[in-house]
Design a protein around this motif. Structure first.
Motif, PDB file in Angstrom:
ATOM      1  N   LEU A   1       0.820  -1.204   0.000  1.00 54.83           N
ATOM      2  CA  LEU A   1       0.000   0.000   0.000  1.00 54.83           C
ATOM      3  C   LEU A   1       0.858   1.259   0.000  1.00 54.83           C
ATOM      4  O   LEU A   1       0.542   2.241  -0.687  1.00 54.83           O
ATOM      5  CB  LEU A   1      -0.926  -0.006   1.215  1.00 54.83           C
ATOM      6  CG  LEU A   1      -2.109  -0.972   1.180  1.00 54.83           C
ATOM      7  CD1 LEU A   1      -2.851  -0.941   2.500  1.00 54.83           C
ATOM      8  CD2 LEU A   1      -3.045  -0.635   0.025  1.00 54.83           C
ATOM      9  N   THR A   2       1.934   1.247   0.766  1.00 55.75           N
ATOM     10  CA  THR A   2       2.821   2.406   0.778  1.00 55.75           C
ATOM     11  C   THR A   2       3.512   2.585  -0.562  1.00 55.75           C
ATOM     12  O   THR A   2       3.765   3.717  -0.986  1.00 55.75           O
ATOM     13  CB  THR A   2       3.868   2.258   1.891  1.00 55.75           C
ATOM     14  OG1 THR A   2       4.620   1.054   1.694  1.00 55.75           O
ATOM     15  CG2 THR A   2       3.206   2.213   3.251  1.00 55.75           C
ATOM     16  N   VAL A   3       3.809   1.485  -1.244  1.00 60.95           N
ATOM     17  CA  VAL A   3       4.416   1.585  -2.581  1.00 60.95           C
ATOM     18  C   VAL A   3       3.445   2.239  -3.554  1.00 60.95           C
ATOM     19  O   VAL A   3       3.808   3.141  -4.325  1.00 60.95           O
ATOM     20  CB  VAL A   3       4.851   0.196  -3.086  1.00 60.95           C
ATOM     21  CG1 VAL A   3       5.275   0.264  -4.545  1.00 60.95           C
ATOM     22  CG2 VAL A   3       5.984  -0.350  -2.234  1.00 60.95           C
ATOM     23  N   VAL A   4       2.196   1.777  -3.541  1.00 60.72           N
ATOM     24  CA  VAL A   4       1.186   2.360  -4.431  1.00 60.72           C
ATOM     25  C   VAL A   4       0.956   3.826  -4.103  1.00 60.72           C
ATOM     26  O   VAL A   4       0.862   4.679  -5.005  1.00 60.72           O
ATOM     27  CB  VAL A   4      -0.133   1.564  -4.324  1.00 60.72           C
ATOM     28  CG1 VAL A   4      -1.245   2.255  -5.110  1.00 60.72           C
ATOM     29  CG2 VAL A   4       0.064   0.143  -4.835  1.00 60.72           C
ATOM     30  N   ASP A   5       0.875   4.140  -2.823  1.00 61.98           N
ATOM     31  CA  ASP A   5       0.656   5.527  -2.413  1.00 61.98           C
ATOM     32  C   ASP A   5       1.811   6.423  -2.857  1.00 61.98           C
ATOM     33  O   ASP A   5       1.591   7.537  -3.348  1.00 61.98           O
ATOM     34  CB  ASP A   5       0.492   5.588  -0.896  1.00 61.98           C
ATOM     35  CG  ASP A   5       0.360   7.010  -0.393  1.00 61.98           C
ATOM     36  OD1 ASP A   5      -0.617   7.691  -0.744  1.00 61.98           O
ATOM     37  OD2 ASP A   5       1.254   7.462   0.348  1.00 61.98           O
ATOM     38  N   ARG A   6       3.034   5.949  -2.690  1.00 59.00           N
ATOM     39  CA  ARG A   6       4.187   6.748  -3.106  1.00 59.00           C
ATOM     40  C   ARG A   6       4.209   6.954  -4.616  1.00 59.00           C
ATOM     41  O   ARG A   6       4.526   8.048  -5.104  1.00 59.00           O
ATOM     42  CB  ARG A   6       5.472   6.071  -2.639  1.00 59.00           C
ATOM     43  CG  ARG A   6       6.726   6.894  -2.936  1.00 59.00           C
ATOM     44  CD  ARG A   6       7.949   6.321  -2.260  1.00 59.00           C
ATOM     45  NE  ARG A   6       8.262   4.979  -2.725  1.00 59.00           N
ATOM     46  CZ  ARG A   6       8.125   3.873  -2.002  1.00 59.00           C
ATOM     47  NH1 ARG A   6       7.643   3.938  -0.757  1.00 59.00           N
ATOM     48  NH2 ARG A   6       8.446   2.694  -2.489  1.00 59.00           N
ATOM     49  N   GLN A   7       3.840   5.902  -5.367  1.00 57.06           N
ATOM     50  CA  GLN A   7       3.824   6.018  -6.821  1.00 57.06           C
ATOM     51  C   GLN A   7       2.791   7.035  -7.272  1.00 57.06           C
ATOM     52  O   GLN A   7       3.057   7.874  -8.142  1.00 57.06           O
ATOM     53  CB  GLN A   7       3.528   4.651  -7.440  1.00 57.06           C
ATOM     54  CG  GLN A   7       3.561   4.624  -8.956  1.00 57.06           C
ATOM     55  CD  GLN A   7       4.948   4.789  -9.517  1.00 57.06           C
ATOM     56  OE1 GLN A   7       5.947   4.536  -8.837  1.00 57.06           O
ATOM     57  NE2 GLN A   7       5.037   5.222 -10.763  1.00 57.06           N
TER      58      GLN A   7
END
Length: 233
Positions: free
Chosen positions: A132-138
């Motif tokens: 989720l943090t990866v998607v949010d950062r992207q």
């Protein structure tokens, strides 16, 4: 002498604090979505494809009404392909494409605004899982590029992705521009397919369906290639 103690907040102030809290706003958003879904199920927009509910007016008025209905329906998780096909069947390829795109941008703006106003504060603290943090950062750091890819590739739930973008820190301009531009190819394919549905063996209809199939296959390939990156973060 000690300064006088501050008076406790009144009942109205305490109620306002509770009603404006992140959880209360999130509950309001969920309630609005549930009510909208119930109304949509009662209206049954799929009848637009069977001709059981034809447009009662013609010209610009019908296009505007359909775009408004499109935006409202897709805001409560009605699949866009159904309405894209209906737009082509009712108004033809070109007018259907323009109307469906207008409804798409309207729905994107509505859901993004609701998600940011009512859901962002409550849901952002829950982004603890690595993927989720990866998607949010992207989405936050590469908003236009990320949303453009999301819109070009079919199969990803339109409304759900809108709320995901709202929870991120993506800007309004990048979000709407990527939505308008990236939605053109598949929306056009569905509108053409809807306009030519009466002649399913025509080259135009077959080409439109072929494009849809190839796009769906592309989505599967991209998802397969990206799964390891999301797991690793």
């Amino acid at each position: 002498m000690f300064p006088p103690a501050a008076a406790p907040p009144g009942l109205a102030a305490r109620c306002a604090r509770v009603l404006l809290s992140p959880r209360a706003r999130l509950c309001l958003l969920l309630t609005l979505l549930a009510c909208g879904a119930a109304v949509t199920l009662w209206w049954q927009p799929q009848h637009l494809l069977t001709g059981a509910r034809p447009a009662r007016s013609s010209g610009p008025a019908a296009l505007v009404l359909f775009a408004l209905a499109y935006g409202a329906c897709t805001s409560v998780f009605v699949p866009r392909p159904v309405l894209n096909l209906a737009a082509g069947a009712l108004f033809g390829s070109q007018a259907g494409l323009a109307t469906a795109l207008a409804g798409t941008v309207l729905s994107a703006a509505l859901t993004f605004g609701l998600g940011r106003l009512l859901g962002q504060d409550a849901l952002r603290p829950l982004l603890r899982a690595r993927w989720l943090t990866v998607v949010d950062r992207q989405l936050s750091e590469h908003g236009f590029r990320s949303m453009l890819v999301v819109r070009i590739l079919p199969g990803l739930p339109f409304c759900a992705m809108n709320y995901c973008a709202a929870i991120s820190r993506m800007g309004w301009g990048s979000y709407l521009a990527a939505t308008a531009l990236g939605s053109i190819p598949n929306t056009a394919a569905y509108a053409v397919a809807g306009a030519r549905a009466s002649t399913p063996t025509s080259p135009v209809f077959l080409a439109a369906m072929g494009f849809i199939a190839v796009s769906a296959l592309g989505t599967l390939v991209v998802a397969w290639c990206k799964r390891k990156a999301l797991r690793k973060g």
